[in-house]
Write an enzyme that holds these catalytic residues in place. Structure first.
Site, short mmCIF file in Angstrom:
data_model
loop_
_atom_site.label_atom_id
_atom_site.label_comp_id
_atom_site.label_asym_id
_atom_site.label_seq_id
_atom_site.Cartn_x
_atom_site.Cartn_y
_atom_site.Cartn_z
N HIS A 28 107.93 34.38 15.07
CA HIS A 28 108.43 34.90 16.35
C HIS A 28 108.42 36.42 16.38
O HIS A 28 107.96 37.05 17.35
CB HIS A 28 109.84 34.37 16.61
CG HIS A 28 110.48 34.96 17.83
ND1 HIS A 28 111.30 36.06 17.77
CD2 HIS A 28 110.37 34.63 19.13
CE1 HIS A 28 111.70 36.37 18.99
NE2 HIS A 28 111.14 35.52 19.83
N ASN A 57 80.11 62.14 -6.78
CA ASN A 57 81.27 62.57 -7.56
C ASN A 57 80.93 62.60 -9.06
O ASN A 57 81.13 63.61 -9.75
CB ASN A 57 82.46 61.63 -7.34
CG ASN A 57 82.86 61.54 -5.87
OD1 ASN A 57 82.40 62.33 -5.06
ND2 ASN A 57 83.71 60.58 -5.55
N CYS A 92 77.07 57.27 -1.42
CA CYS A 92 78.40 56.74 -1.19
C CYS A 92 79.47 57.65 -1.80
O CYS A 92 80.63 57.27 -1.92
CB CYS A 92 78.54 55.32 -1.74
SG CYS A 92 78.16 55.16 -3.50
#
Length: 792
Positions: free
Chosen positions: A413, A705, A753
């Site tokens: 609910h 990286n 990426c």
């Protein structure tokens, strides 16, 4: 002649004005969908005419109208007094003799039909303005379960009539603009399903958080379904991907209690605790999940819109039933072309977590409510914290800046109403009402994935709105159209974010990391699972706590990995999703349960035992085999062949060939069924030997990286030299240019990426100029970078 009683088989969806949304839908399904194999319990309903007849007979209709007319918009204590007065008038009223006789006769006919004296029935309210596509009326009127006998049935119907005038129902009609004297009540009397002996729950044919339409969500818990609907329990949750009819998520709920039958006519149901053993098992089998999903699609196709469905399993016959169906009213009505992103810009201590509902951030002072008597003290703008909400609480829920509950799942609910109100909510926190304190300032964040976080203090955040229709999924030309366009892809680790981010302009996922799935959903070192019987009692207990539903512990690892991968793959299907095999370092693997038993201590894990070197090593290969099994499950069993795989930190050509061979041994054959194997280009050797690596792999993805780290001879984890780590360094740029050039010569795909194009617009423009095929960006930079590239 007035019709006071109709069998469900006499009703269609065209009869909303006669019998309300619930009953019209039941009649429609029994007439149109039962012949298609959907099992639905039979019954009958009183009509709106019967309700009006009851009010006229007792001479209370005018009095009710006058009371509500005076109420108007003034809804404080006046509302409470008005509702109480009207309900008393209704429950003390009497049925006209002819109406009472028709109800009893219909009930006895239903009893004969089911060959039971005084058959057990559910008595449910169905307002004539209920379950419309624009308003859910979630829990506005009452339901009464396990009702038996003429006297109890008449009493339950009268209580349903009275529930049209509960405080929350009156308040809701005022807010939604419904005129009180134009809303009537029909009551459905339906044969009960003995789910008190099995399980029951709710189905949505749309992702209620993101609006992703290719998903069926099944919630399930033991006992009668009322506990799931009202949020008294945290149910099991299952995702089924519609196009492939594949289960792509199974999450165990706590299922602490279940609602069962009693023999007490005055109190025909009661909650009891679920046995610990049962709580730790799924409440539905896979074939049952898929059966419910298939039925849900039939229902959705018939109604031509996303649906909110209630189901039940009979514990005596083990048969499944659909007991209710109504239109889903929030996500299906949302404008999915406008992306609204709430972004937390401050940092704070996380006090508690739960399941996030919606994607907003809000803040305010905590107000803990323990029962309905305390609601009048709640102030607008406070954060409502409670064990669970109830339909009676609706008038204060709309005043809350956010809602936090101890129990409940995404179909409870609190979740349904908070979505409709556009209020941030976190459900299923387990103990928020005990940990948080009234008056305490908090920030409620539902903008960080499936896990909602409650932060200490009021933290700053911003809201960004974007019209997605105006953005292309590819970057534009950097030099007057002479250079090729670039595909914009995404980096993703959290599977729960995939459905939301799938609405961004994109060409798929260029990097799907396994690490988040392992740390968040598995938490156990894979070798602790392959060596389960050799573990200490203490470690076995920790493993058992997380894997209780799995006798086969390695299958837990395979399934959880597969479900995480599948959610990302399904969100973007049929676009490519490139999954990178695990690339934990030894110190990271050691942090998993049991990890210290299998991980050596390295002085510099960043350039130690990681990536490809693990996969063929006899000490780790059994763990890598599990990853392969998960990929195979996603591609072969779930049919998500858009999944490609990528090998990280591959130092030598010999390593590359060994890994390809292990993939083959595990049934992942390069080229078979469209399987492509990519390699991360993140070591200078990968560029120096790019010609040779290109003969082994189907594509490259630059990991800028690590490439920067190893080109410049630095440790990314070292703060002492962090100022030197710059992906724009000339040496790194030269290596990237070389990698792109060779990939083009060898006619294989190459993307990136790494972090650089997400952080630096000029870097993204440089890559596009060099002719890179794709850039995989962090989701929060996709729009910004795409717009910049499209400028040309």
């Amino acid at each position: 002649m007035n019709q006071y009683i109709l069998k469900f088989s006499q009703v269609t969806i065209q009869d909303l004005a006669k019998v309300g949304g619930k009953n019209a839908s039941l009649g429609e399904m029994i007439r149109k969908l039962k012949p298609k194999g959907i099992t639905i319990p039979d019954g009958f309903c009183t009509t709106a005419e019967a309700f009006k007849y009851f009010l006229e007979y007792n001479k209370i209709r005018v009095d009710i109208s006058n009371i509500l007319l005076k109420l108007g918009k003034n809804k404080g204590r006046d509302l409470e007094s008005a509702g109480k007065k009207i309900r008393q008038m209704v429950v003390t009223g009497k049925f006209p003799a002819d109406l009472e006789k028709q109800i009893i006769n219909s009930y006895q006919e239903l009893s004969i039909q089911y060959r039971v004296a005084n058959v057990d029935v559910a008595v449910r309210s169905s307002a004539t303005a209920e379950d419309l596509p624009t308003a859910s009326f979630a829990g506005q009127q009452e339901s009464y379960l396990n009702i038996k006998g003429n006297k109890e049935l008449l009493k339950a119907i009268k209580l349903c009539f009275a529930s049209l005038y509960t405080d929350r129902a009156i308040s809701y009609r005022i807010d939604q603009g419904f005129k009180h004297d134009k809303v009537y009540l029909s009551v459905g009397i339906q044969k009960m399903i003995r789910s008190d002996l099995a399980s029951a729950g709710v189905i949505f044919t749309i992702d209620t958080e993101s609006g992703f339409k290719d998903l069926v969500i099944v919630n399930s818990s033991y006992g009668l379904g009322e506990n799931v609907v009202k949020g008294r329990v945290t149910p099991d949750e299952f995702f089924v991907y519609k196009p492939k009819m594949a289960i792509i998520k199974k999450e165990l709920g706590s299922k602490k209690q279940k609602l069962i039958y009693t023999t007490d006519l005055a109190k025909p149901t009661k909650n009891i605790l679920v046995k610990d053993k049962d709580r730790k098992q799924f409440s539905l089998a896979d074939k049952e999940i898929l059966q419910l999903a298939k039925w849900a699609l039939v229902i959705e196709k018939h109604y031509k819109r996303p649906m909110d469905i209630e189901w039940a399993k009979d514990g005596q016959t083990n048969k499944l039933y659909i007991v209710q169906a109504r239109p889903e009213t929030v996500r299906s009505a949302a404008n999915l072309n406008i992306l609204e992103q709430h972004i937390l810009t401050g940092k704070g201590k996380v006090l508690i977590t739960g399941e996030s509902i919606g994607q907003k951030i809000s803040a305010g002072k905590v107000h803990i409510i323990k029962n309905v008597k305390e609601l009048s003290k709640f102030q607008a703008g406070e954060v409502l914290v409670t064990e669970m909400t109830d339909p009676d609480w609706e008038p204060v829920m709309k005043k809350a800046s956010a809602i936090i509950t101890d129990s409940g799942g995404r179909t409870c609910h609190a979740a349904i109403v908070s979505r409709e109100l556009g209020v941030a909510a976190i459900v299923g926190t387990k103990n928020a009402s005990k940990i948080l304190k009234s008056g305490q300032p908090v920030t409620v964040s539902c903008a960080e994935g499936e896990i909602g976080k409650v932060y200490q203090g009021i933290l700053p955040y911003k809201i960004r709105k974007t019209n997605l229709k105006s953005i292309s999924a590819r970057g534009g030309s950097a030099s007057g159209g002479k250079q090729p366009k670039v595909a914009i892809m995404m980096n993703l680790g959290d599977p729960t974010q995939g459905f939301k981010y799938s609405f961004l302009p994109n060409s798929g996922v260029g990097l799907a990391r396994l690490e988040f799935i392992i740390t968040t959903y598995i938490k156990i070192h894979p070798l602790a699972l392959t060596n389960y019987h050799k573990l200490s009692t203490n470690l076995r207990n920790k493993v058992d706590e997380l894997t209780s539903a799995y006798p086969n512990k390695t299958q837990f690892y395979v399934d959880q990995l597969a479900y995480g991968i599948a959610q990302i793959a399904a969100a973007f299907y049929p676009k490519d999703v490139i999954v990178r095999f695990s690339d934990f370092k030894t110190n990271e693997y050691a942090n998993l349960i049991g990890g210290e038993l299998y991980e050596p201590k390295e002085s510099n894990p960043m350039i130690g035992w990681r990536g490809a070197s693990r996969y063929y090593d006899p000490k780790f290969k059994p763990a890598f085999d599990l990853e392969c099994r998960a990929i195979k499950k996603v591609r072969n069993e779930m049919g998500l062949t858009n999944v490609k795989v990528m090998i990280p930190f591959c130092r030598t050509l010999t390593e590359a060939k060994k890994v390809i061979q292990i993939l083959k041994q595990n049934g992942l054959v390069q080229g078979k069924n469209g399987l492509q194997v990519y390699m991360m280009v993140e070591i200078p050797a990968n560029v120096i030997l790019a010609n040779e690596f290109a003969d082994i792999f189907d594509g490259f993805s630059i990991g800028s990286n690590d490439l920067t780290q190893l080109t410049l001879g630095l440790d990314r984890d070292s703060e002492l030299i962090s100022n030197i780590a710059d992906e724009r360094n000339e040496a790194v740029i030269k290596l990237i240019k070389q990698a792109i050039k060779i990939a083009k010569q060898k006619k294989i795909k190459i993307g990136i990426c790494g972090q650089a194009p997400s952080d630096f617009p000029a870097y993204a423009r440089f890559l596009m100029k060099e002719g890179i095929d794709s850039m995989s960006l962090n989701p929060d930079t996709v729009i910004k970078t795409t717009l910049d590239l499209n400028k040309g």
